[in-house]
Design a protein around this motif. Structure first.
Motif, PDB file in Angstrom:
ATOM      1  N   GLY A  85     -22.319  20.632   0.240  1.00  0.00           N
ATOM      2  CA  GLY A  85     -22.205  20.410  -1.203  1.00  0.00           C
ATOM      3  C   GLY A  85     -21.698  21.642  -1.925  1.00  0.00           C
ATOM      4  O   GLY A  85     -20.910  21.560  -2.872  1.00  0.00           O
ATOM      5  N   MET A  86     -22.142  22.793  -1.462  1.00  0.00           N
ATOM      6  CA  MET A  86     -21.698  24.046  -2.064  1.00  0.00           C
ATOM      7  C   MET A  86     -20.195  24.211  -1.868  1.00  0.00           C
ATOM      8  O   MET A  86     -19.475  24.616  -2.770  1.00  0.00           O
ATOM      9  N   PHE A  90     -18.604  22.269  -7.888  1.00  0.00           N
ATOM     10  CA  PHE A  90     -19.062  21.582  -9.100  1.00  0.00           C
ATOM     11  C   PHE A  90     -18.234  20.344  -9.409  1.00  0.00           C
ATOM     12  O   PHE A  90     -18.751  19.317  -9.830  1.00  0.00           O
ATOM     13  N   TYR A  94     -21.256  18.953  -6.378  1.00  0.00           N
ATOM     14  CA  TYR A  94     -21.919  19.659  -5.278  1.00  0.00           C
ATOM     15  C   TYR A  94     -22.337  18.693  -4.166  1.00  0.00           C
ATOM     16  O   TYR A  94     -23.405  18.832  -3.566  1.00  0.00           O
ATOM     17  N   THR A 135     -28.566  19.829  -5.233  1.00  0.00           N
ATOM     18  CA  THR A 135     -27.510  20.482  -4.453  1.00  0.00           C
ATOM     19  C   THR A 135     -26.745  21.563  -5.222  1.00  0.00           C
ATOM     20  O   THR A 135     -25.776  22.107  -4.716  1.00  0.00           O
ATOM     21  N   SER A 136     -27.176  21.878  -6.447  1.00  0.00           N
ATOM     22  CA  SER A 136     -26.557  23.012  -7.143  1.00  0.00           C
ATOM     23  C   SER A 136     -26.810  24.258  -6.299  1.00  0.00           C
ATOM     24  O   SER A 136     -27.915  24.415  -5.766  1.00  0.00           O
ATOM     25  N   PRO A 137     -25.814  25.137  -6.170  1.00  0.00           N
ATOM     26  CA  PRO A 137     -25.950  26.290  -5.279  1.00  0.00           C
ATOM     27  C   PRO A 137     -27.230  27.099  -5.520  1.00  0.00           C
ATOM     28  O   PRO A 137     -27.496  27.526  -6.642  1.00  0.00           O
TER      29      PRO A 137
END
Ligand code: CU1
Length: 159
Positions: A85-86, A90, A94, A135-137
């Motif tokens: 995802g990373m 965005f 993600y 899943t945001s970094p």
């Protein structure tokens, strides 16, 4: 509208809200500017054929700065999905595209926004440890929880 009438309407609306929240197949989870979910465990009764998850971001920061999503997968698949995802970034919420490990996922929301995902439970099994996570970094180390389908006592010890 008289005062009595408006009180009656408010009471009816409150009752409706209570009914909506009482549906065990409809779940509500909140996230905030401090990179937190308000739940660490979500249990869906085996009687649910569909689950609706509503994610609210009660903070104020924009999605690009402090965006959150809600993703469901087997616990063992979490870190692989987060890494992929990373790399997706965005622009793709993600999330890796067409990743079969992802059971359900919302879009990424920023402060003040709400998002909903509805999915069938036909692919879920009792006794398996599922995880929900953001899943945001960098978020999943804090923003994750256990998701169970059916009786928690049927959960197998093995991961
Ligand atoms: Cu997040």
């Amino acid at each position: 509208m008289t005062l009595r009438k408006s009180i009656g309407v408010a009471a009816a609306l409150l009752a409706l809200t209570a009914i909506a929240h009482a549906d065990p197949c409809k779940m509500f989870i909140e996230s905030n500017d401090a990179m937190q979910y308000n739940l660490h465990e979500m249990i869906v009764p085996a009687s649910c054929t569909e689950v609706e998850v509503n994610l609210r971001h009660s903070g104020q920061l924009a999605a690009k700065v402090m965006g959150h999503d809600w993703v469901l997968a087997r616990e063992a698949d979490m870190s692989g999905i987060v890494t992929a995802g990373m790399a997706a970034g965005f622009k793709h919420g993600y999330l890796p595209e067409n990743d079969k490990r992802i059971i359900a996922a919302t879009k990424v929301v920023g402060g003040g926004e709400t998002t909903t995902v509805t999915f069938s439970t036909s692919g879920l099994q009792e006794g398996i440890r599922y995880a929900f996570f953001c899943t945001s970094p960098g978020h999943s180390s804090v923003m994750h929880g256990v998701f169970l389908f059916g009786e928690p006592t049927k959960l197998t010890r093995a991961r």
